[in-house]
Design a protein around this motif. Structure first.
Motif, PDB file in Angstrom:
ATOM      1  N   THR A   1      48.359  11.070  50.055  1.00 15.02           N
ATOM      2  CA  THR A   1      48.449   9.750  49.322  1.00 15.02           C
ATOM      3  C   THR A   1      49.473   8.830  50.203  1.00 15.02           C
ATOM      4  O   THR A   1      49.193   7.929  50.366  1.00 15.02           O
TER       5      THR A   1
ATOM      6  N   ASP B   1      40.488   5.176  46.545  1.00 17.55           N
ATOM      7  CA  ASP B   1      41.206   6.327  45.929  1.00 17.55           C
ATOM      8  C   ASP B   1      40.041   7.340  45.327  1.00 17.55           C
ATOM      9  O   ASP B   1      39.599   6.956  44.324  1.00 17.55           O
TER      10      ASP B   1
ATOM     11  N   ASP C   1      40.623  10.714  44.831  1.00 11.08           N
ATOM     12  CA  ASP C   1      41.593  11.747  44.235  1.00 11.08           C
ATOM     13  C   ASP C   1      41.188  11.977  42.827  1.00 11.08           C
ATOM     14  O   ASP C   1      41.276  11.092  42.121  1.00 11.08           O
TER      15      ASP C   1
ATOM     16  N   GLN D   1      44.779   9.837  40.468  1.00 13.83           N
ATOM     17  CA  GLN D   1      44.678   8.428  41.073  1.00 13.83           C
ATOM     18  C   GLN D   1      45.989   7.852  41.283  1.00 13.83           C
ATOM     19  O   GLN D   1      46.646   7.299  40.203  1.00 13.83           O
ATOM     20  N   HIS D   2      46.492   7.898  42.342  1.00 13.97           N
ATOM     21  CA  HIS D   2      47.982   7.429  42.675  1.00 13.97           C
ATOM     22  C   HIS D   2      47.963   6.283  43.916  1.00 13.97           C
ATOM     23  O   HIS D   2      49.062   5.715  44.013  1.00 13.97           O
TER      24      HIS D   2
ATOM     25  N   ALA E   1      36.401   1.507  37.482  1.00 17.12           N
ATOM     26  CA  ALA E   1      36.136   2.805  38.185  1.00 17.12           C
ATOM     27  C   ALA E   1      34.787   2.825  38.796  1.00 17.12           C
ATOM     28  O   ALA E   1      33.661   2.480  37.976  1.00 17.12           O
TER      29      ALA E   1
ATOM     30  N   ALA F   1      38.598   2.421  43.705  1.00 12.16           N
ATOM     31  CA  ALA F   1      39.001   3.671  42.945  1.00 12.16           C
ATOM     32  C   ALA F   1      37.743   4.230  42.127  1.00 12.16           C
ATOM     33  O   ALA F   1      37.016   3.662  41.514  1.00 12.16           O
ATOM     34  N   THR F   2      37.751   5.587  42.189  1.00 19.43           N
ATOM     35  CA  THR F   2      36.589   6.217  41.638  1.00 19.43           C
ATOM     36  C   THR F   2      36.677   6.494  40.135  1.00 19.43           C
ATOM     37  O   THR F   2      35.837   6.410  39.466  1.00 19.43           O
TER      38      THR F   2
ATOM     39  N   PRO G   1      39.813   7.814  37.146  1.00 19.06           N
ATOM     40  CA  PRO G   1      40.588   8.971  36.712  1.00 19.06           C
ATOM     41  C   PRO G   1      39.613  10.261  36.004  1.00 19.06           C
ATOM     42  O   PRO G   1      38.372   9.932  35.451  1.00 19.06           O
TER      43      PRO G   1
ATOM     44  N   THR H   1      40.366  14.166  47.147  1.00 21.30           N
ATOM     45  CA  THR H   1      40.883  15.031  46.269  1.00 21.30           C
ATOM     46  C   THR H   1      41.658  16.275  47.081  1.00 21.30           C
ATOM     47  O   THR H   1      41.094  16.559  48.079  1.00 21.30           O
TER      48      THR H   1
END
Length: 315
Positions: A14, A35, A37, A40-41, A58, A118-119, A121, A159
């Protein structure tokens, strides 16, 4: 160009994703960062505070709307509900351009010139009833329908671990940067990834991270050979960013590593026929293994064998 950062948890993928994204954006290049992963960072790594990062819509929560838009008036797709993450585009499908005016890019937030998607969290409501691939499916559909060209960059923070290979998403990239620490675990992940990718036409190159000296470089070279593209060492600038401080210039040796990474991406030739072929292969595989039963249709019929991507002209 579609780029993935992969590696074991804690390898720094990341951090390296964010450095690479910042490096491209600083040169005025169009960049979409995603993002993907389970943790989420990436938003925080790019400089957002945690509240603003958490407010990014999201993609995984908007999957029905994304499917409806991408489906367009493709006659082979009976409904948005009949679309699965591997459904490839065909005649009548809506295609995406980088940063375009569409419902997918509208979910992004501008971060210093970067469009951040972003997907979302993996939260308490998902436990026991969903897997994270239900969220990354939105990324797979996005990449399957994206017409990007040279000088345009989509950077996906994937991820951690072997979950990268749990769907066909790993075939959607022009280049995968495997972030490896100079440790047995670090090079072990490299062997695992190359084993999984052996039967697919996937480009993987290694970027060493947390390298402290020549012995670490020699260790990586011993275990990954010519797949070692470059490496980054300890960085006061990175530490400052992680502490929420700015204004510390990245060290020249680490800037050189980022330049080498961009050169490796730019040297890749986009192969749209291969991209299309692999999308169809994984869609047929998924249709036969689970998706036909789940949807109640023969999803192999969604494949438009005469479809070809409108390849963009450079410049």
């Amino acid at each position: 160009m579609k780029i993935a950062f992969v590696g074991k948890g804690g390898s720094g993928k990341t951090t390296l994703s964010s450095l690479f994204v910042r490096h491209l954006a600083a040169q005025g290049l169009p960049v979409v960062a995603i993002d993907a992963d389970i943790n989420q960072h990436l938003g925080v790594a790019l400089g957002l505070d945690e509240r603003r990062a958490a407010e990014i819509p999201a993609m995984g929560d908007r999957l029905p709307e994304i499917k409806e838009y991408l489906r367009g008036d493709n006659p082979r797709i009976s409904s948005a509900a009949a679309m699965v993450k591997t459904t490839p585009p065909g005649s009548g499908s809506r295609l995406l351009r980088l940063g375009g005016d569409d419902p997918v890019h509208a979910l992004g937030r501008d971060v210093d010139g970067v469009t951040l998607l972003a997907t979302g969290p993996f939260n308490d409501d998902d436990l026991g009833v969903a897997c994270y691939h239900s969220k990354t499916g939105a990324v797979e559909l996005y990449l399957n329908h994206l017409v990007d060209g040279p000088g345009e960059y989509v950077v996906v923070d994937m991820t951690a671990g072997a979950d990268t290979f749990a769907s066909g998403l790993f075939t959607r990239f022009d280049l995968m940067f495997l972030v490896a620490e100079p440790t047995r675990k670090g090079v072990g992940v490299y062997r695992q990834y190359t084993d999984y990718a052996r039967d697919y036409d996937v480009a993987i190159t290694v970027v060493g991270n947390k390298v402290q000296g020549d012995d670490d470089v020699a260790y990586l070279r011993e275990h990954v050979g010519d797949d070692l593209l470059t490496w980054l060492g300890q960085s006061a600038a990175v530490r400052a960013l992680e502490q929420g401080r700015g204004g510390v210039a990245l060290e020249s040796r680490n800037l050189d590593a980022l330049d080498r990474m961009r050169a490796a991406v730019d040297a890749r030739e986009q192969n749209w026929d291969r991209f299309r072929r692999q999308a169809v292969e994984f869609h047929v595989k998924n249709a036969r293994s689970w998706a036909n039963r789940a949807v109640g249709e023969d999803l192999e019929a969604q494949v438009d064998h005469g479809f070809r991507f409108p390849v963009p002209v450079p410049g």
